[in-house]
Write an enzyme that holds these catalytic residues in place. Structure first.
Site, PDB file in Angstrom:
ATOM      1  N   GLY A 146      -9.813  -3.597   2.244  1.00  0.00           N
ATOM      2  CA  GLY A 146      -8.895  -3.893   3.515  1.00  0.00           C
ATOM      3  C   GLY A 146      -9.200  -2.625   4.262  1.00  0.00           C
ATOM      4  O   GLY A 146     -10.049  -1.818   4.369  1.00  0.00           O
ATOM      5  N   ASP A 147      -8.103  -2.327   5.070  1.00  0.00           N
ATOM      6  CA  ASP A 147      -8.047  -1.054   5.924  1.00  0.00           C
ATOM      7  C   ASP A 147      -7.981   0.250   5.111  1.00  0.00           C
ATOM      8  O   ASP A 147      -8.619   1.157   5.486  1.00  0.00           O
ATOM      9  CB  ASP A 147      -7.033  -1.126   6.913  1.00  0.00           C
ATOM     10  CG  ASP A 147      -5.775  -1.269   6.439  1.00  0.00           C
ATOM     11  OD1 ASP A 147      -5.435  -1.801   5.437  1.00  0.00           O
ATOM     12  OD2 ASP A 147      -4.975  -1.009   7.357  1.00  0.00           O
TER      13      ASP A 147
ATOM     14  N   GLY B 127      -4.841  -5.659   6.591  1.00  0.00           N
ATOM     15  CA  GLY B 127      -5.874  -4.667   6.980  1.00  0.00           C
ATOM     16  C   GLY B 127      -6.877  -5.287   7.720  1.00  0.00           C
ATOM     17  O   GLY B 127      -7.599  -4.435   8.523  1.00  0.00           O
TER      18      GLY B 127
ATOM     19  N   THR C  59       0.950  -1.194   0.061  1.00  0.00           N
ATOM     20  CA  THR C  59       0.017  -0.076  -0.076  1.00  0.00           C
ATOM     21  C   THR C  59       0.974   1.177  -0.078  1.00  0.00           C
ATOM     22  O   THR C  59       1.972   0.922   0.377  1.00  0.00           O
ATOM     23  CB  THR C  59      -0.807   0.025   1.359  1.00  0.00           C
ATOM     24  OG1 THR C  59      -1.658  -1.231   1.248  1.00  0.00           O
ATOM     25  CG2 THR C  59      -1.679   1.141   1.400  1.00  0.00           C
TER      26      THR C  59
ATOM     27  N   ARG D 164     -13.363  -7.202  -1.925  1.00  0.00           N
ATOM     28  CA  ARG D 164     -13.089  -7.494  -0.609  1.00  0.00           C
ATOM     29  C   ARG D 164     -12.399  -5.980  -0.453  1.00  0.00           C
ATOM     30  O   ARG D 164     -11.451  -5.466  -1.250  1.00  0.00           O
ATOM     31  CB  ARG D 164     -11.636  -8.326  -0.367  1.00  0.00           C
ATOM     32  CG  ARG D 164     -10.813  -8.211   1.093  1.00  0.00           C
ATOM     33  CD  ARG D 164      -9.688  -7.357   0.663  1.00  0.00           C
ATOM     34  NE  ARG D 164      -8.724  -7.519   1.882  1.00  0.00           N
ATOM     35  CZ  ARG D 164      -7.695  -6.737   2.120  1.00  0.00           C
ATOM     36  NH1 ARG D 164      -7.137  -5.832   1.067  1.00  0.00           N
ATOM     37  NH2 ARG D 164      -6.912  -6.752   3.265  1.00  0.00           N
TER      38      ARG D 164
ATOM     39  N   GLY E  96       0.145  -3.438   5.933  1.00  0.00           N
ATOM     40  CA  GLY E  96      -0.156  -4.651   6.166  1.00  0.00           C
ATOM     41  C   GLY E  96      -1.402  -5.454   6.190  1.00  0.00           C
ATOM     42  O   GLY E  96      -2.259  -4.898   5.288  1.00  0.00           O
TER      43      GLY E  96
HETATM   44  N1  ASP Z   1      -3.307  -2.905   4.144  1.00  0.00           N
HETATM   45  C1  ASP Z   1      -3.739  -3.224   3.034  1.00  0.00           C
HETATM   46  C2  ASP Z   1      -4.695  -4.034   2.788  1.00  0.00           C
HETATM   47  O1  ASP Z   1      -5.086  -4.719   3.813  1.00  0.00           O
HETATM   48  C3  ASP Z   1      -2.311  -4.071   2.136  1.00  0.00           C
HETATM   49  C4  ASP Z   1      -1.282  -3.660   2.645  1.00  0.00           C
HETATM   50  O2  ASP Z   1      -1.073  -2.763   3.152  1.00  0.00           O
HETATM   51  O3  ASP Z   1      -0.424  -4.524   2.495  1.00  0.00           O
HETATM   52  O4  ASP Z   1      -5.623  -4.210   1.906  1.00  0.00           O
END
Ligand code: ASP
Length: 307
Positions: free
Chosen positions: A196-197, A220, A166, A194, A218
């Site tokens: 994520g965060d 999410g 991200t 889907r 990371g």
């Molecule tokens: N946080 C992001 C998500 O969950 C992905 C990432 O940052 O690796 O979509």
């Protein structure tokens, strides 16, 4: 003090963000400009054009932007066919009474606003997906593609250590206003639709001029459950130092450790312009970029690390 920080893949954009601040521009413009080159670069497989596709081979993008003076924010999720989801998120904030638009509705607004269209599935992205399908799906299943049940594949496909990513930007301008921006293609091979965060205010990012800003990369699913970015800012409000606020938010995540598939990294900036980042979980070398909004080049800084 004007300053901008971003995660490692944001390095190609941080100079653009710093230039906005150095010209006296505001933090919101700085984060948007910083994210544009990351979204445009097809070599970055976790953001924008060139992002790895979902289980059906489609690139779906998520983004969020937030400003710290009045806590206005805009976000989009599962958007296909547009180059700059961060700008679309900003249009949601500025041109609608809403905070979050997804899928077709978000794409409709992008068309209304005349935003640049793009084919975000590159040849490399399509080859990645074809390779995954050929190697992971037994012959019978592949013949009946797409299968009736995609959910089991979402588990089989998950390789969050190598397919996460991200970009996150946090900025403070010369007037003391702060902003946060996040853009992502999310997990590679995620279930279609889907989120994520990244597009979830309070999970993937949060900012309040009075206390500070935080943004996460990371897994999410965990930061949504823990409300991580909002928690960091709340811990600052309660008087914790920046590093203690991040550590406390990681303690909240540790409670969810049974479901951890990957790392989480928190990036944070307080209202005085101090910065910090803290990584929880396996990561080769967690680092982030920092650039003064006054002068000098950007530098890559080691983040704290808790396993
Ligand atoms: N946080 C992001 C998500 O969950 C992905 C990432 O940052 O690796 O979509």
């Amino acid at each position: 003090m004007a300053i901008v920080i971003c995660n490692e893949v944001g390095g190609i954009g941080i100079g653009h963000a710093a230039r906005v601040l150095r010209a006296g521009g505001d933090a919101l413009d700085a984060v948007e400009r910083g994210i544009w080159p990351v979204e445009s670069d097809p070599r970055i497989h976790s953001v924008g054009r060139g992002g790895w596709p979902n289980l059906l081979g489609q690139v779906e993008l998520d983004a969020c932007i937030m400003e710290g003076a009045h806590l206005r924010s805009g976000a989009v999720g599962a958007v296909r066919g547009y180059l700059h989801p961060i700008t679309l998120a900003r249009r949601v904030m500025e041109r609608t009474p809403h905070v979050l638009l997804v899928g077709e509705g978000a794409e409709r607004l992008a068309a209304e606003c005349g935003l640049e269209r793009a084919e975000n599935l590159t040849r490399e992205g399509a080859a990645f997906w074809e390779h995954w399908r050929a190697s992971a799906i037994p012959g019978d299943e592949a013949r009946a593609w797409p299968p009736d049940a995609l959910a089991p594949l979402a588990w089989r496909a998950a390789d969050p250590v190598h397919t996460h990513g991200t970009t996150v930007f946090l900025a403070r301008d010369g007037r003391g206003h702060m902003a946060a921006g996040v853009s992502t293609s999310g997990w590679a091979l995620k279930y279609p639709g889907r989120l994520g965060d990244s597009p979830i205010v309070g999970a993937g990012c949060y900012v309040d001029d009075r206390y500070g800003a935080a943004a996460c990369i990371g897994q999410g699913e965990l930061t949504i459950r823990a409300g991580t970015a909002r928690s960091v800012v709340l811990y600052l409000k309660l008087g914790l130092s920046l590093s203690d606020a991040c550590r406390e938010a990681v303690r909240d995540l540790e409670h969810l450790a049974a479901d951890r598939l990957s790392f989480v990294m928190i990036h944070a900036l307080d209202a005085s312009g101090e910065h910090h980042a803290l990584c929880w979980g396996d990561h080769e070398s967690p680092r982030y970029w920092v650039c003064s909004g006054e002068q000098g080049p950007a530098s890559l800084v080691n983040a704290g690390h808790v396993r």
